[in-house]
Motif scaffolding. Structure first.
Motif, short mmCIF file in Angstrom:
data_model
loop_
_atom_site.label_atom_id
_atom_site.label_comp_id
_atom_site.label_asym_id
_atom_site.label_seq_id
_atom_site.Cartn_x
_atom_site.Cartn_y
_atom_site.Cartn_z
N PRO A 23 0.82 -1.20 0.00
CA PRO A 23 0.00 0.00 0.00
C PRO A 23 0.86 1.26 0.00
O PRO A 23 1.99 1.25 0.50
CB PRO A 23 -0.79 -0.10 1.30
CG PRO A 23 -0.08 -1.10 2.13
CD PRO A 23 0.86 -1.87 1.29
N LYS A 26 0.81 7.18 2.95
CA LYS A 26 0.17 8.49 2.73
C LYS A 26 0.97 9.62 3.39
O LYS A 26 1.73 9.40 4.32
CB LYS A 26 -1.25 8.45 3.27
CG LYS A 26 -1.28 8.21 4.73
CD LYS A 26 -2.69 8.21 5.23
CE LYS A 26 -2.61 8.04 6.74
NZ LYS A 26 -3.77 7.72 7.39
N LEU A 79 -6.18 -2.70 13.86
CA LEU A 79 -5.05 -2.82 12.92
C LEU A 79 -4.90 -4.27 12.44
O LEU A 79 -4.73 -4.53 11.24
CB LEU A 79 -3.77 -2.32 13.61
CG LEU A 79 -2.49 -2.29 12.81
CD1 LEU A 79 -2.66 -1.55 11.49
CD2 LEU A 79 -1.37 -1.61 13.63
N ARG A 82 -7.25 -5.27 9.81
CA ARG A 82 -7.01 -4.68 8.48
C ARG A 82 -6.04 -5.51 7.64
O ARG A 82 -5.88 -5.25 6.45
CB ARG A 82 -6.52 -3.23 8.63
CG ARG A 82 -7.60 -2.35 9.24
CD ARG A 82 -7.08 -0.98 9.58
NE ARG A 82 -7.04 -0.10 8.44
CZ ARG A 82 -6.59 1.15 8.48
NH1 ARG A 82 -6.16 1.65 9.62
NH2 ARG A 82 -6.58 1.89 7.41
N PRO A 85 -0.72 -6.59 5.11
CA PRO A 85 -0.09 -5.45 4.43
C PRO A 85 -0.21 -4.15 5.23
O PRO A 85 0.73 -3.36 5.29
CB PRO A 85 -0.84 -5.36 3.09
CG PRO A 85 -1.37 -6.73 2.87
CD PRO A 85 -1.69 -7.27 4.23
N LYS A 86 -1.38 -3.93 5.87
CA LYS A 86 -1.58 -2.69 6.65
C LYS A 86 -0.68 -2.72 7.90
O LYS A 86 -0.08 -1.70 8.26
CB LYS A 86 -3.05 -2.57 7.06
CG LYS A 86 -3.40 -1.24 7.68
CD LYS A 86 -3.33 -0.12 6.67
CE LYS A 86 -3.35 1.25 7.33
NZ LYS A 86 -3.21 2.32 6.35
N GLN A 89 2.72 -2.00 6.73
CA GLN A 89 2.83 -0.60 6.31
C GLN A 89 2.99 0.32 7.52
O GLN A 89 3.81 1.24 7.52
CB GLN A 89 1.58 -0.19 5.53
CG GLN A 89 1.59 1.26 5.08
CD GLN A 89 0.23 1.77 4.63
OE1 GLN A 89 -0.71 0.98 4.50
NE2 GLN A 89 0.11 3.05 4.40
N LYS A 90 2.19 0.04 8.58
CA LYS A 90 2.27 0.89 9.77
C LYS A 90 3.67 0.83 10.38
O LYS A 90 4.21 1.85 10.79
CB LYS A 90 1.24 0.45 10.83
CG LYS A 90 -0.19 0.79 10.51
CD LYS A 90 -0.46 2.24 10.25
CE LYS A 90 -0.09 3.14 11.41
NZ LYS A 90 -0.30 4.56 11.06
N GLU A 93 5.93 2.96 8.30
CA GLU A 93 5.72 4.40 8.52
C GLU A 93 6.37 4.85 9.83
O GLU A 93 7.02 5.89 9.89
CB GLU A 93 4.22 4.71 8.57
CG GLU A 93 3.55 4.65 7.21
CD GLU A 93 2.03 4.88 7.29
OE1 GLU A 93 1.38 4.79 6.25
OE2 GLU A 93 1.52 5.14 8.40
N HIS A 120 4.47 -1.37 17.19
CA HIS A 120 4.02 -1.86 15.88
C HIS A 120 4.80 -3.10 15.45
O HIS A 120 4.27 -3.94 14.72
CB HIS A 120 4.07 -0.73 14.84
CG HIS A 120 2.95 0.25 15.00
ND1 HIS A 120 3.04 1.38 15.76
CD2 HIS A 120 1.67 0.22 14.53
CE1 HIS A 120 1.87 2.03 15.74
NE2 HIS A 120 1.03 1.35 14.99
#
Ligand SMILES: N=c1c2ncn([C@@H]3O[C@H](COP(=O)(O)OP(=O)(O)OP(=O)(O)O)[C@@H](O)[C@H]3O)c2ncn1[C@@H]1O[C@H](COP(=O)(O)O)[C@@H](O)[C@H]1O
Length: 168
Positions: A23, A26, A79, A82, A85-86, A89-90, A93, A120
């Protein structure tokens, strides 16, 4: 510029395609700003001296959230629901945010971001079905072995393959 003269539109940079399943990260308001904005709403107790025992407790909590957590009230449950992948991703980030604060030599923000990364990371381990003892065991296995000695002992062919995946 004359009123009637229209400003030329700057051509948009083409977006690099992401590998399938990855993903996009953002654009984010810096964590320190968001924290400062919400600090008056949700004040945290002052920080004391901690111990690494918190890692086991935190992993247990997140694992419980995976089993029986409610996504409406638990960030971990939400989380995890979700998907992998999420979750990954977190972690990515948070790692980037940690790097930014560390390079800027913001001590307090670096501590905060490091805690976010560890939390995380534990969520990612729960998602992957990995008990943290497996990671601690791996660290213990490496104890006393210098990274330089270990790298020098790698077969040359493997090293060449590994180097192709490195960022410049
Ligand atoms: N250590 C943490 C912890 N660190 C960070 N966070 C949360 O991680 C979230 C990160 O916020 P972001 O805006 O970056 O991301 P996001 O809310 O997922 O938003 P999107 O990126 O999806 O838009 C925030 O909601 C933080 O509060 C944490 N949430 C929980 N814990 C621990 O986990 C325990 C269980 O929490 P729950 O699962 O929420 O019950 C807690 O008691 C804490 O000990």
């Amino acid at each position: 510029m004359a009123k009637t003269e229209k400003k030329k539109a700057t051509p948009k940079k083409p977006k690099l395609p992401l590998p399938e399943g990855v993903p996009a990260v953002k654009a984010r308001i810096p964590k320190a700003v968001r924290r400062a904005e919400s600090a008056h709403l949700t004040p945290l107790p002052p920080r004391g001296e901690g111990s690494a025992a918190v890692l086991q407790r935190l992993w247990d909590t997140v694992e419980q959230r995976r089993i029986a957590g409610d996504a409406a009230t638990s960030h971990s449950a939400r989380l995890l629901k979700r998907g992998t992948p999420k979750v990954a991703q977190k972690l990515g980030e948070e790692a980037v945010e940690l790097v930014i604060e560390a390079v800027a030599r913001n001590r307090e923000a670096t501590i905060g971001e490091a805690a976010d990364v560890v939390y995380h990371l534990l969520v990612l381990l729960v998602d992957a079905g990995i008990h943290p003892n497996e990671v601690w065991g791996e660290l213990e296995r490496r104890e006393g072995l210098s990274g330089i000695v270990e790298k020098a002992s790698r077969p040359k062919a493997l090293l060449a393959i590994a180097q192709t995946t490195k960022l410049p």
